[in-house]
Design an enzyme around this catalytic site. Structure first.
Site, short mmCIF file in Angstrom:
data_model
loop_
_atom_site.label_atom_id
_atom_site.label_comp_id
_atom_site.label_asym_id
_atom_site.label_seq_id
_atom_site.Cartn_x
_atom_site.Cartn_y
_atom_site.Cartn_z
N HIS A 82 32.17 32.75 28.25
CA HIS A 82 32.98 31.55 28.52
C HIS A 82 32.23 30.64 29.48
O HIS A 82 31.67 31.12 30.46
CB HIS A 82 34.32 31.94 29.17
CG HIS A 82 35.34 32.38 28.19
ND1 HIS A 82 36.53 31.71 28.00
CD2 HIS A 82 35.36 33.40 27.34
CE1 HIS A 82 37.24 32.32 27.05
NE2 HIS A 82 36.54 33.36 26.65
N TYR A 211 44.75 26.98 33.08
CA TYR A 211 45.54 27.01 34.32
C TYR A 211 46.47 25.80 34.28
O TYR A 211 46.00 24.66 34.36
CB TYR A 211 44.63 26.88 35.54
CG TYR A 211 43.58 27.97 35.67
CD1 TYR A 211 43.80 29.09 36.45
CD2 TYR A 211 42.36 27.86 35.01
CE1 TYR A 211 42.84 30.09 36.58
CE2 TYR A 211 41.39 28.86 35.13
CZ TYR A 211 41.64 29.96 35.91
OH TYR A 211 40.68 30.94 36.03
N PRO A 303 44.82 38.01 42.32
CA PRO A 303 44.16 37.90 41.01
C PRO A 303 43.78 36.46 40.63
O PRO A 303 43.24 36.23 39.55
CB PRO A 303 45.21 38.46 40.04
CG PRO A 303 46.50 38.36 40.74
CD PRO A 303 46.23 38.41 42.20
N LYS A 307 38.64 38.15 40.65
CA LYS A 307 37.46 38.65 41.34
C LYS A 307 37.47 40.13 41.69
O LYS A 307 36.44 40.69 42.07
CB LYS A 307 37.27 37.85 42.65
CG LYS A 307 36.99 36.38 42.46
CD LYS A 307 35.68 36.16 41.76
CE LYS A 307 35.28 34.70 41.69
NZ LYS A 307 34.08 34.50 40.88
N TYR A 400 33.12 30.30 41.02
CA TYR A 400 33.98 30.73 39.91
C TYR A 400 33.23 31.65 38.95
O TYR A 400 33.70 32.73 38.59
CB TYR A 400 34.50 29.47 39.19
CG TYR A 400 35.51 29.73 38.10
CD1 TYR A 400 36.72 30.37 38.38
CD2 TYR A 400 35.28 29.29 36.80
CE1 TYR A 400 37.65 30.58 37.37
CE2 TYR A 400 36.21 29.49 35.80
CZ TYR A 400 37.39 30.14 36.09
OH TYR A 400 38.32 30.35 35.09
P1 FAD Z 1 40.82 50.98 40.51
O1 FAD Z 1 40.49 50.32 39.23
O2 FAD Z 1 42.20 50.84 41.05
O3 FAD Z 1 40.45 52.51 40.35
C1 FAD Z 1 40.83 53.47 41.31
C2 FAD Z 1 40.97 54.82 40.63
O4 FAD Z 1 41.24 55.81 41.62
C3 FAD Z 1 42.12 54.85 39.66
O5 FAD Z 1 41.69 55.36 38.41
C4 FAD Z 1 43.14 55.77 40.32
O6 FAD Z 1 43.92 56.50 39.37
C5 FAD Z 1 42.24 56.69 41.13
N1 FAD Z 1 42.90 57.32 42.29
C6 FAD Z 1 43.80 56.79 43.14
N2 FAD Z 1 44.16 57.69 44.07
C7 FAD Z 1 43.46 58.82 43.81
C8 FAD Z 1 43.40 60.10 44.41
N3 FAD Z 1 44.14 60.42 45.50
N4 FAD Z 1 42.58 61.03 43.89
C9 FAD Z 1 41.81 60.73 42.78
N5 FAD Z 1 41.84 59.54 42.17
C10 FAD Z 1 42.64 58.58 42.68
N6 FAD Z 1 39.84 41.65 38.71
C11 FAD Z 1 38.84 40.89 38.17
O7 FAD Z 1 37.69 40.99 38.63
N7 FAD Z 1 39.05 40.01 37.15
C12 FAD Z 1 40.29 39.86 36.59
O8 FAD Z 1 40.46 39.10 35.63
C13 FAD Z 1 41.38 40.64 37.16
N8 FAD Z 1 42.64 40.55 36.65
C14 FAD Z 1 43.59 41.43 37.07
C15 FAD Z 1 44.83 41.37 36.44
C16 FAD Z 1 45.83 42.28 36.84
C17 FAD Z 1 47.16 42.20 36.15
C18 FAD Z 1 45.57 43.23 37.88
C19 FAD Z 1 46.62 44.21 38.31
C20 FAD Z 1 44.35 43.28 38.50
C21 FAD Z 1 43.35 42.38 38.11
N9 FAD Z 1 42.08 42.41 38.70
C22 FAD Z 1 41.10 41.57 38.23
C23 FAD Z 1 41.79 43.37 39.78
C24 FAD Z 1 41.04 44.59 39.28
O9 FAD Z 1 41.75 45.20 38.24
C25 FAD Z 1 40.81 45.59 40.43
O10 FAD Z 1 40.27 44.90 41.52
C26 FAD Z 1 39.86 46.72 40.00
O11 FAD Z 1 40.52 47.62 39.13
C27 FAD Z 1 39.34 47.50 41.21
O12 FAD Z 1 38.53 48.55 40.77
P2 FAD Z 1 38.40 49.87 41.64
O13 FAD Z 1 37.45 50.74 40.90
O14 FAD Z 1 38.10 49.51 43.05
O15 FAD Z 1 39.86 50.49 41.68
C1 PHB Z 2 42.59 37.18 33.77
O1 PHB Z 2 43.48 38.01 34.03
O2 PHB Z 2 41.91 37.22 32.74
C2 PHB Z 2 42.32 36.08 34.72
C3 PHB Z 2 43.04 36.00 35.88
C4 PHB Z 2 42.77 34.94 36.77
C5 PHB Z 2 41.80 34.02 36.44
C6 PHB Z 2 41.07 34.13 35.28
C7 PHB Z 2 41.32 35.17 34.41
O3 PHB Z 2 41.52 32.98 37.29
#
Ligand code: FAD
Ligand code: PHB
Length: 405
Positions: A82, A211, A303, A307, A400
């Site tokens: 994109h 947006y 969100p 990021k 961005y």
């Molecule tokens: P997580 O993905 O949360 O992984 C942590 C893991 O640890 C999980 O599998 C969990 O089950 C496990 N865990 C927890 N506690 C324990 C324990 N005690 N023992 C063992 N395992 C455990 N980010 C973006 O960059 N772009 C986007 O477009 C975006 N959109 C989003 C949309 C939504 C609706 C949401 C909810 C989030 C979005 N995010 C986005 C944020 C992104 O999903 C998170 O920042 C990302 O998942 C973080 O990754 P992580 O590996 O740090 O943690």
């Molecule tokens: C997404 O969930 O795909 C998403 C969220 C926020 C943005 C862009 C994409 O700014």
């Protein structure tokens, strides 16, 4: 080495990774590539983590990182680049060709697919992940070896002894709460805004990220795959899902996304809805003795700028370099520097997200005398400058699209 007794398993490794999300899995693969012994413990089942739909937008520098290490096959095959997004406000469309300003692009590729790809790669190369093994206790951070205790549904206990623990277990995980509060400072901000996050099994009405800044609140349309679209609707942060019937969701999306006449929304099954509270938290430092936090375990971000997953993967890369350097040379310097390397990027990203929150919501200020009309004029000027002023647009585009800064 594994000793198996009746209900107690004991493992010894160099790095124990808690959490099989994007941070934990990228770290595991990078260590594995360099021959560093590591295991991953994960609270949930494999099926659960592989189907958890969250993020979708991958920054340019993360795309490059995944490619550099050979982790990008699925994304390159099925992801969509994109380079333009669209803002809608006051009956007008503002197309922002951010990719042209910085000669870079985003990738849309759903988080659950990234997790599937990374898991498949790690396990096929002999990596060990203990699924359905929540970490329940962390000990020995101040001694030579740390120990993580995990339980499992079969009533067995797993003890993982290691040189270092990587806390990649998200914001609700065990690791961040294992750091004494006297040794960290928590920075946090609540914006008083919620988003209803919706996943629908429908193609989106346009291929661009949209947006919409509407009087009734923000609405977003973010394509995921040709058949799945993520929608967002601004709502009170403590709103109840029971207030949002599917009919109300489609009607509100139609109204807020409309520019010139009705939005040509394709309606279909809504497969997931949840309310997200717009808040950001950063923990400093991101390490304590033998424990290093990465991703959501160390910081969460609203969100709004998409990021969170990108920051998580970036932390994992920094931590992998520090651990690899240590295990090769015995030199701890990069481990000591871990937080100092990660935090400037975390804060720059928080600043961008804060700016973007104010751009797309009219009530993001804590000011009690919120004047929505005043904010609305400011938003209009910002959008016009994004379209008309090259330096302004370039600054936006750099943050961005996520260029290495
Ligand atoms: P997580 O993905 O949360 O992984 C942590 C893991 O640890 C999980 O599998 C969990 O089950 C496990 N865990 C927890 N506690 C324990 C324990 N005690 N023992 C063992 N395992 C455990 N980010 C973006 O960059 N772009 C986007 O477009 C975006 N959109 C989003 C949309 C939504 C609706 C949401 C909810 C989030 C979005 N995010 C986005 C944020 C992104 O999903 C998170 O920042 C990302 O998942 C973080 O990754 P992580 O590996 O740090 O943690
Ligand atoms: C997404 O969930 O795909 C998403 C969220 C926020 C943005 C862009 C994409 O700014």
């Amino acid at each position: 080495m594994m000793n198996s007794r009746s209900l107690l398993k004991h493992i010894s490794t160099q790095a124990a990774i808690v959490g099989a999300g994007p941070a934990g899995l990228v770290l595991a693969l990078l260590l594995q590539k360099e021959g560093i012994d590591c295991v991953v413990v994960e609270r949930q089942s494999r099926a659960y983590v592989e189907s958890r739909a969250r993020a979708g937008l991958i920054e340019h520098q993360i795309v490059e990182l995944l490619r550099k290490h050979g982790f990008s096959e699925g994304m390159d095959l099925n992801g969509v680049p994109h380079t333009t997004c669209e803002f809608r406000h006051g009956g007008r469309r503002y197309m922002i060709p951010y990719g042209d300003h910085v000669h870079a692009s985003h990738f849309v590729y759903p988080q659950q697919f990234i997790v599937q790809d990374l898991l498949q790669l790690f396990i096929s190369r002999g990596g060990i992940v203990f699924f359905s093994h929540p970490a329940v206790k962390i000990e020995g951070l101040e001694s030579d070896r740390a120990v993580i205790t995990c339980t499992s549904s079969e009533n067995s206990v797993l003890k993982v002894e290691c040189d270092f623990i990587a806390g990649c277990d998200g914001f609700q995980g065990l690791c961040r709460s294992s750091i004494p509060s006297t040794d960290t400072k928590i920075f946090s901000k609540q914006y008083g805004i919620g988003w209803l996050a919706i996943l629908a099994e429908v193609p989106s009405s346009t291929k661009k990220l949209v947006y919409a800044l509407h009087k009734s609140g923000f609405a977003g349309q973010m394509p995921r795959t040709s058949q799945i679209t993520r929608y967002y609707l601004e709502c009170p942060p403590n709103d109840q899902l029971s207030n949002w019937s599917d009919d109300r969701i489609w009607s509100e999306l139609g109204k807020r996304l409309a520019v010139d006449g009705d939005e040509n929304l394709i309606q279909g099954p809504i497969v997931e809805k949840r309310v997200l509270n717009m808040r950001s938290v950063v923990m400093e430092p991101m390490q304590y003795k033998r424990l290093f936090l990465a991703g959501d375990a160390a910081h969460i971000i609203t969100p709004v700028g998409a990021k969170g997953m990108n920051l998580a993967i970036s932390d994992a890369d920094v931590l992998a370099n520090a651990l690899i350097h240590y295990f090769r040379s015995g030199d701890e310097v990069l481990l000591r520097e871990y937080s100092h390397v990660c935090l400037p990027r975390v804060w720059k990203t928080q600043e961008f997200s804060d700016w973007m929150i104010r751009l797309i919501h009219s009530n993001a200020d804590s000011d009690q005398n919120k004047d929505k009309d005043f904010s609305d004029r400011l938003r209009q000027v910002r959008l016009e400058r994004l379209q008309q002023t090259d330096t302004y647009a370039k600054l936006f585009a750099e943050s961005y699209v996520g260029l290495k800064q």
